[in-house]
Design an enzyme around this catalytic site. Structure first.
Site, short mmCIF file in Angstrom:
data_model
loop_
_atom_site.label_atom_id
_atom_site.label_comp_id
_atom_site.label_asym_id
_atom_site.label_seq_id
_atom_site.Cartn_x
_atom_site.Cartn_y
_atom_site.Cartn_z
N GLU A 19 -4.32 6.36 7.28
CA GLU A 19 -5.39 5.72 6.51
C GLU A 19 -5.73 4.37 7.14
O GLU A 19 -6.89 4.00 7.27
CB GLU A 19 -4.93 5.53 5.06
N HIS B 39 0.83 -1.20 0.00
CA HIS B 39 0.00 0.00 0.00
C HIS B 39 0.87 1.27 0.00
O HIS B 39 0.61 2.24 -0.71
CB HIS B 39 -0.91 -0.05 1.23
N GLU C 86 4.64 9.87 3.41
CA GLU C 86 3.70 8.81 3.02
C GLU C 86 3.60 7.69 4.04
O GLU C 86 2.56 7.07 4.16
CB GLU C 86 4.05 8.26 1.63
N GLU D 84 2.24 1.81 -3.40
CA GLU D 84 1.17 2.36 -4.24
C GLU D 84 1.13 3.89 -4.10
O GLU D 84 1.06 4.61 -5.08
CB GLU D 84 -0.17 1.73 -3.84
N HIS D 85 1.19 4.38 -2.86
CA HIS D 85 1.19 5.83 -2.63
C HIS D 85 2.42 6.50 -3.22
O HIS D 85 2.34 7.55 -3.83
CB HIS D 85 1.15 6.12 -1.13
#
Ligand code: ZN
Length: 161
Positions: A145, A64, A138, A67-68
């Site tokens: 998140e 994840h 991030e 991905e960011h």
């Protein structure tokens, strides 16, 4: 990049007026091209066959996080967030998600911006730029998140994000 091999056999619905073509690039990337003369936009999506099931123990969230990170910048387009800005300025939108066994990136854009948008998009995967500064930011974003998702049963059932 030259095409290694083509296969014309695409099964589609009789009412489907779009044209499809599947090609395999020399680097083994499988590509499905779809032409739809009725649409006013262009779009592209990249599905990578790795998701959070591949996160190493002790590094949960790595897929994840990556991905960011890919969205930020590349060697060819080093200005941070210039990809997202370019897409927005050309009437499009972009996003990505990480699932159990896949990570998917996608965008749509006005036709006049497609060629450059696709080049910017492709640069994530060939030469991403990951500055220490953006990395720290991030890590925090992905963590917050995740904290938020932990409170939602829907997210807990299906840990996409
Ligand atoms: Zn996310």
């Amino acid at each position: 990049m030259a095409v290694e091999n083509e296969s014309a056999e695409i099964v589609k619905a009789r009412i489907d007026k779009r044209n499809y073509k599947r090609i395999v690039l020399r680097n083994s990337l499988q590509v499905l091209l779809i032409s739809d003369p009725d649409t006013d936009k262009c779009a592209a999506s990249m599905s990578v066959g790795v998701g959070y099931f591949s996160d190493p123990t002790g590094l949960e969230g790595l897929a994840h996080f990556l991905e960011h990170m890919l969205f930020y910048a590349s060697e060819k387009y080093p200005v941070e967030d210039s990809y997202s800005k370019y897409i927005t300025e050309h009437g499009g939108s972009t996003n990505a998600f990480t699932s159990s066994e896949n990570t998917n990136y996608f965008f749509d854009v006005n036709t006049d911006g497609f060629e450059e948008a696709l080049d910017r998009f492709a640069q994530f995967f060939t030469k991403p730029l990951m500055s220490a500064d953006a990395t720290m930011r991030e890590i925090k974003a992905v963590d917050s998140e995740n904290q938020k998702n932990l409170l939602s049963d829907g997210w807990r059932m299906n840990q996409d994000g």
